[in-house]
Motif scaffolding. Structure first.
Motif, mmCIF file in Angstrom:
data_model
loop_
_atom_site.group_PDB
_atom_site.id
_atom_site.type_symbol
_atom_site.label_atom_id
_atom_site.label_comp_id
_atom_site.label_asym_id
_atom_site.label_seq_id
_atom_site.Cartn_x
_atom_site.Cartn_y
_atom_site.Cartn_z
ATOM 1 N N ARG A 133 0.938 -1.360 0.212
ATOM 2 C CA ARG A 133 -0.443 -0.077 0.324
ATOM 3 C C ARG A 133 1.069 1.024 -0.161
ATOM 4 N N PRO A 134 0.296 2.564 -0.584
ATOM 5 C CA PRO A 134 0.910 3.841 -0.491
ATOM 6 C C PRO A 134 2.018 3.866 0.837
ATOM 7 N N GLU A 135 1.142 3.907 1.900
ATOM 8 C CA GLU A 135 1.619 4.177 2.864
ATOM 9 C C GLU A 135 3.118 2.726 3.671
ATOM 10 N N GLN A 136 2.425 2.447 2.994
ATOM 11 C CA GLN A 136 3.769 0.668 3.462
ATOM 12 C C GLN A 136 5.156 1.365 2.737
ATOM 13 N N ALA A 137 4.774 1.162 0.957
ATOM 14 C CA ALA A 137 6.285 2.007 0.249
ATOM 15 C C ALA A 137 6.537 3.176 1.524
ATOM 16 N N ALA A 138 5.646 4.176 2.064
ATOM 17 C CA ALA A 138 6.627 5.347 1.972
ATOM 18 C C ALA A 138 7.103 5.264 2.971
ATOM 19 N N LEU A 211 14.501 2.609 -6.354
ATOM 20 C CA LEU A 211 13.226 1.488 -6.698
ATOM 21 C C LEU A 211 12.030 2.038 -6.870
ATOM 22 N N TYR A 212 10.972 2.379 -5.776
ATOM 23 C CA TYR A 212 9.779 2.624 -5.419
ATOM 24 C C TYR A 212 9.446 3.834 -6.386
ATOM 25 N N GLY A 213 10.417 5.112 -6.302
ATOM 26 C CA GLY A 213 9.885 6.452 -7.083
ATOM 27 C C GLY A 213 10.839 6.411 -9.091
ATOM 28 N N THR A 214 11.230 5.398 -8.834
ATOM 29 C CA THR A 214 11.394 5.387 -10.606
ATOM 30 C C THR A 214 11.349 3.992 -11.001
ATOM 31 N N GLY A 215 11.038 3.558 -9.904
ATOM 32 C CA GLY A 215 10.227 1.652 -11.110
ATOM 33 C C GLY A 215 10.510 0.925 -11.323
ATOM 34 N N LEU A 305 6.847 -5.383 7.882
ATOM 35 C CA LEU A 305 6.226 -5.714 6.296
ATOM 36 C C LEU A 305 6.515 -7.087 6.195
ATOM 37 N N PRO A 306 4.970 -6.463 5.224
ATOM 38 C CA PRO A 306 5.420 -8.028 4.812
ATOM 39 C C PRO A 306 6.787 -8.282 4.015
ATOM 40 N N ARG A 307 7.563 -9.776 3.593
ATOM 41 C CA ARG A 307 8.206 -10.322 2.969
ATOM 42 C C ARG A 307 8.381 -8.785 1.365
ATOM 43 N N THR A 308 9.310 -7.980 1.405
ATOM 44 C CA THR A 308 9.701 -7.457 0.311
ATOM 45 C C THR A 308 10.358 -7.894 -0.792
ATOM 46 N N SER A 309 10.714 -7.231 -1.554
ATOM 47 C CA SER A 309 11.465 -8.283 -3.340
ATOM 48 C C SER A 309 11.873 -6.292 -3.293
ATOM 49 N N PRO A 310 12.998 -6.074 -4.075
ATOM 50 C CA PRO A 310 13.266 -5.078 -5.288
ATOM 51 C C PRO A 310 11.806 -4.473 -5.812
ATOM 52 N N HIS A 311 11.429 -6.342 -7.022
ATOM 53 C CA HIS A 311 10.624 -6.085 -7.606
ATOM 54 C C HIS A 311 9.275 -5.764 -7.534
ATOM 55 N N LEU A 313 8.730 -3.950 -4.805
ATOM 56 C CA LEU A 313 8.809 -1.900 -5.184
ATOM 57 C C LEU A 313 7.893 -1.712 -6.552
ATOM 58 N N ARG A 314 8.498 -2.398 -7.201
ATOM 59 C CA ARG A 314 8.649 -1.473 -9.036
ATOM 60 C C ARG A 314 6.937 -2.158 -9.494
ATOM 61 N N HIS A 315 6.793 -3.021 -8.678
ATOM 62 C CA HIS A 315 5.508 -3.782 -8.855
ATOM 63 C C HIS A 315 4.750 -2.345 -8.467
ATOM 64 N N SER A 316 4.751 -2.310 -7.457
ATOM 65 C CA SER A 316 3.690 -0.779 -5.690
ATOM 66 C C SER A 316 3.796 0.372 -7.056
ATOM 67 N N ALA A 317 5.072 0.993 -7.535
ATOM 68 C CA ALA A 317 5.445 1.726 -8.587
ATOM 69 C C ALA A 317 4.730 2.445 -9.250
ATOM 70 N N ALA A 318 4.114 0.818 -10.354
ATOM 71 C CA ALA A 318 3.662 0.989 -11.265
ATOM 72 C C ALA A 318 2.067 0.552 -10.952
ATOM 73 N N THR A 319 1.768 0.454 -9.977
ATOM 74 C CA THR A 319 0.157 0.347 -9.555
ATOM 75 C C THR A 319 -0.042 1.304 -9.175
ATOM 76 N N HIS A 320 0.588 1.884 -8.355
ATOM 77 C CA HIS A 320 0.466 3.944 -7.976
ATOM 78 C C HIS A 320 -0.181 4.406 -8.954
ATOM 79 N N LEU A 321 1.162 4.683 -9.701
ATOM 80 C CA LEU A 321 1.071 5.019 -10.929
ATOM 81 C C LEU A 321 -0.300 5.657 -11.515
ATOM 82 N N LEU A 322 -0.650 3.654 -11.742
ATOM 83 C CA LEU A 322 -2.677 3.535 -13.027
ATOM 84 C C LEU A 322 -3.253 3.897 -11.231
#
Length: 365
Positions: A133-138, A211-215, A305-311, A313-322
């Motif tokens: 979620r956006p707040e988790q990524a932040a 990773l999160y800011g550019t995807g 947070l849940p187990r998190t990988s760089p990818h 963060l890439r998924h999160s960036a794309a989803t939050h953009l859309l």
């Protein structure tokens, strides 16, 4: 010979047990992938591993030359893979390898016909990616400023899904550019004193913000040089899959993190081995994707947070953009997807999140 040609040459150790005609075909195919198709060293190794498995199976069935390869042999090989428990993604990838090799061998005059042209392959089940979620990524990207850097030793970082290359699992199923493997010391990220620890935290903040800011993919982030950052226009030049370049913007938080890293952190870790690398390991070499994965997961664990990988963060960036209203084709360009179909999975993620919110909140859901 260039880097890609030498990568193709390095695959020769993988096929020592094959007859000479088959070994020569593997070498020529690897060279074709590297030099003509412009595939990364990691992708070439993945193709060659599958091809050697196929040709070993063909040899057991009496095949000593490429011209003797048949569709029945390929189907027999895939059937054996299926009975030994290979995942659908593995079978789909191996079938794609067989088709690619068959087409190349026919054009090269090694096969009288393109025997695998009609080969069907199982459609891999496409699972929705993990998205914060956006707040988790932040919360995650702000961790380096609020706590000491966690150790970069392996903790609970998961292995890549079966059938996918270790480098950057991606909906496209094709490996990203590879980076030289780290030394044991580099992978362990030793921090010798408080000053180095502060530099490492600044580096970690830049890594997470990029990773999160550019995807970008983790290999793309680790492959950045200082000259790839245009701080005036606030963009980075990224070299992606297949040698393709793209320009990706980043925001103010990433700008501040980059400023701090370049002014106060990088010089503390830099050595003659650093050269122009933007992100450095604790020993001064270019940060390796394996270490970067451990860093991301370490901060995620520290933040609860849940187990998190760089990818992820890439998924999160794309989803939050859309979800924020970005155009699908703009997101495709930002992520460096060659096909829009690879980007469309994020629309499914958004719809699933909407369904989940509806089921949870609506009285007549």
């Amino acid at each position: 010979m260039g880097a890609r040609g030498s990568a193709a040459t390095s695959t020769r150790a993988m096929h020592g047990a094959l007859p000479a005609p088959l070994r020569e075909a593997v070498d020529e195919f690897a060279e074709h992938l590297a030099s003509v198709r412009n595939r990364s060293a990691h992708t070439v190794r993945a193709y060659v591993a599958d091809l050697v498995s196929l040709l070993n199976h063909a040899q057991r069935m009496g095949c000593t030359e490429v011209a003797e390869l048949s569709l029945d042999t390929v189907r027999s090989w895939l059937a054996r893979q299926r009975t030994t428990g290979a995942a659908r993604t593995s079978l789909a990838r191996r079938a794609a390898t067989a088709r690619t090799f068959s087409t190349w061998a026919h054009r090269a005059g090694l096969l009288p016909a393109d025997v695998a042209a009609t080969l069907a392959s199982p459609r891999p089940r496409r699972t929705l990616p993990t998205v914060l979620r956006p707040e988790q990524a932040a919360l995650l990207v702000e961790q380096p400023a609020s706590r000491p850097a966690p150790p970069a030793f392996p903790t609970t970082t998961p292995p890549p899904p079966d059938g996918q290359p270790a480098e950057d699992h991606d909906p496209t199923g094709v490996a990203a550019p590879s980076v030289a493997a780290p030394s044991v010391a580099e992978a362990a990220e030793p921090v010798t004193d408080e000053q180095d620890g502060a530099a490492v935290r600044l580096r970690d903040r830049v890594l997470l913000e990029l990773l999160y800011g550019t995807g970008v993919r983790v290999s793309e982030a680790c492959g950045l040089d200082t000259a790839d950052v245009d701080q005036g226009r606030r963009v980075v030049r990224v070299r992606g899959k297949g040698g393709r370049e793209r320009t990706v913007p980043y925001g103010l938080p990433a700008q501040r993190a980059l400023d701090d890293w370049l002014r106060r952190g990088r010089q503390l870790l830099a050595t003659p081995e650093s050269r122009d690398a933007l992100l450095l390991g604790a020993r001064g070499g270019r940060l390796h994707p394996t270490t970067a994965r451990r860093i991301v997961n370490g901060y995620a664990e520290a933040a609860g947070l849940p187990r998190t990988s760089p990818h992820a963060l890439r998924h999160s960036a794309a989803t939050h953009l859309l979800e924020g209203g970005a155009d699908l084709r703009a997101v495709q360009e930002l992520l460096g997807h060659s096909s829009l179909a690879s980007t469309q999975i994020y629309t499914h993620v958004s719809v699933e999140r909407l369904r989940a919110a509806y089921r949870q909140a609506h009285p007549r859901a």
